[in-house]
Design a protein around this motif. Structure first.
Motif, PDB file in Angstrom:
ATOM      1  N   ALA A  51       0.838  -1.206   0.000  1.00 44.29           N
ATOM      2  CA  ALA A  51       0.000   0.000   0.000  1.00 44.29           C
ATOM      3  C   ALA A  51       0.871   1.253   0.000  1.00 44.29           C
ATOM      4  O   ALA A  51       0.530   2.251  -0.638  1.00 44.29           O
ATOM      5  CB  ALA A  51      -0.955  -0.005   1.187  1.00 44.29           C
ATOM      6  N   LEU A 140      -5.941  -5.311   4.957  1.00 39.28           N
ATOM      7  CA  LEU A 140      -4.543  -5.433   5.358  1.00 39.28           C
ATOM      8  C   LEU A 140      -4.429  -5.616   6.859  1.00 39.28           C
ATOM      9  O   LEU A 140      -5.049  -4.890   7.630  1.00 39.28           O
ATOM     10  CB  LEU A 140      -3.762  -4.182   4.944  1.00 39.28           C
ATOM     11  CG  LEU A 140      -3.689  -3.882   3.454  1.00 39.28           C
ATOM     12  CD1 LEU A 140      -2.881  -2.613   3.220  1.00 39.28           C
ATOM     13  CD2 LEU A 140      -3.082  -5.039   2.684  1.00 39.28           C
ATOM     14  N   ILE A 148      -2.489  -5.814  -4.240  1.00 38.28           N
ATOM     15  CA  ILE A 148      -3.537  -4.811  -4.371  1.00 38.28           C
ATOM     16  C   ILE A 148      -3.697  -4.527  -5.858  1.00 38.28           C
ATOM     17  O   ILE A 148      -2.750  -4.099  -6.514  1.00 38.28           O
ATOM     18  CB  ILE A 148      -3.171  -3.517  -3.612  1.00 38.28           C
ATOM     19  CG1 ILE A 148      -2.907  -3.827  -2.134  1.00 38.28           C
ATOM     20  CG2 ILE A 148      -4.266  -2.481  -3.765  1.00 38.28           C
ATOM     21  CD1 ILE A 148      -2.280  -2.682  -1.363  1.00 38.28           C
ATOM     22  N   VAL A 157      -8.476  -0.362  -0.183  1.00 35.51           N
ATOM     23  CA  VAL A 157      -7.762  -1.033   0.901  1.00 35.51           C
ATOM     24  C   VAL A 157      -8.429  -0.642   2.212  1.00 35.51           C
ATOM     25  O   VAL A 157      -8.760   0.526   2.411  1.00 35.51           O
ATOM     26  CB  VAL A 157      -6.278  -0.608   0.909  1.00 35.51           C
ATOM     27  CG1 VAL A 157      -5.584  -1.075   2.171  1.00 35.51           C
ATOM     28  CG2 VAL A 157      -5.564  -1.120  -0.317  1.00 35.51           C
TER      29      VAL A 157
END
Length: 180
Positions: A51, A140, A148, A157
């Motif tokens: 991320a 997550l 992702i 996310v």
């Protein structure tokens, strides 16, 4: 029959009351919201490598640092967020969700929308953006690495903060954007 009616309407009334209460006087100030978004971004950079790369490589992103969701058959979620293009704040956004399904509980989480291209970010900035019910989010957890992927120009996310929720629900999220 009266007991059945009361058993149905009491939970619905409680959920509606909670939703209205969450939209009231506890709204974040602009400074609080920016501070919470910065904290969420720092957490992503420290604990979620995939991320963190998307923060640097996507056309833009919206961070909703304090999304709350509650449900008892009918559910709802809401949160306020900060929208970035590069590392610059370009505006603010609101998240709203109402859904129905087999679900119960409540939870708090961070949600981030990553935009793949400038055109995808512009679509979001038009103001009345909606994720469909079939949009999926990558959840997550600390120490876990997950792929992702973008779906229709957006990757979603979520990072759990607290609470417990069980069940399956069907519903989409709706967003509004206010330029800075």
């Amino acid at each position: 029959m009266k007991a059945l009616t009361n058993n149905f309407y009491k939970p619905v009334f409680v959920i509606v009351l909670l939703l209205f209460a969450s939209c009231g006087s506890m709204q974040n100030t602009e400074d609080d919201l920016r501070s919470d978004a910065t904290d969420a971004r720092n957490e992503i950079r420290q604990n979620h490598t995939n991320a963190a790369e998307m923060l640097d490589n996507s056309a833009g992103y919206a961070i909703f640092p304090n999304v709350g969701k509650g449900a008892y058959v009918i559910g709802g979620a809401s949160g306020n967020g900060v929208v970035y293009q590069g590392n610059n704040i370009i505006g603010y956004a609101d998240l709203k969700q109402v859904d129905i399904g087999l679900q119960a509980g409540g939870k708090a989480f961070i949600e981030v929308l990553f935009f793949e291209t400038d055109a995808d970010l512009e679509r979001f900035k038009e103001g009345d953006y909606e994720l469909s019910a079939n949009a999926s989010a990558v959840i997550l957890d600390k120490g876990a690495s997950r792929d992702i992927d973008f779906q229709d120009g957006v990757a979603v996310v979520t990072i759990p903060k607290g609470g417990a929720m069980a069940g399956v629900s069907v519903g989409g999220q709706r967003f509004s954007f206010q330029p800075r």
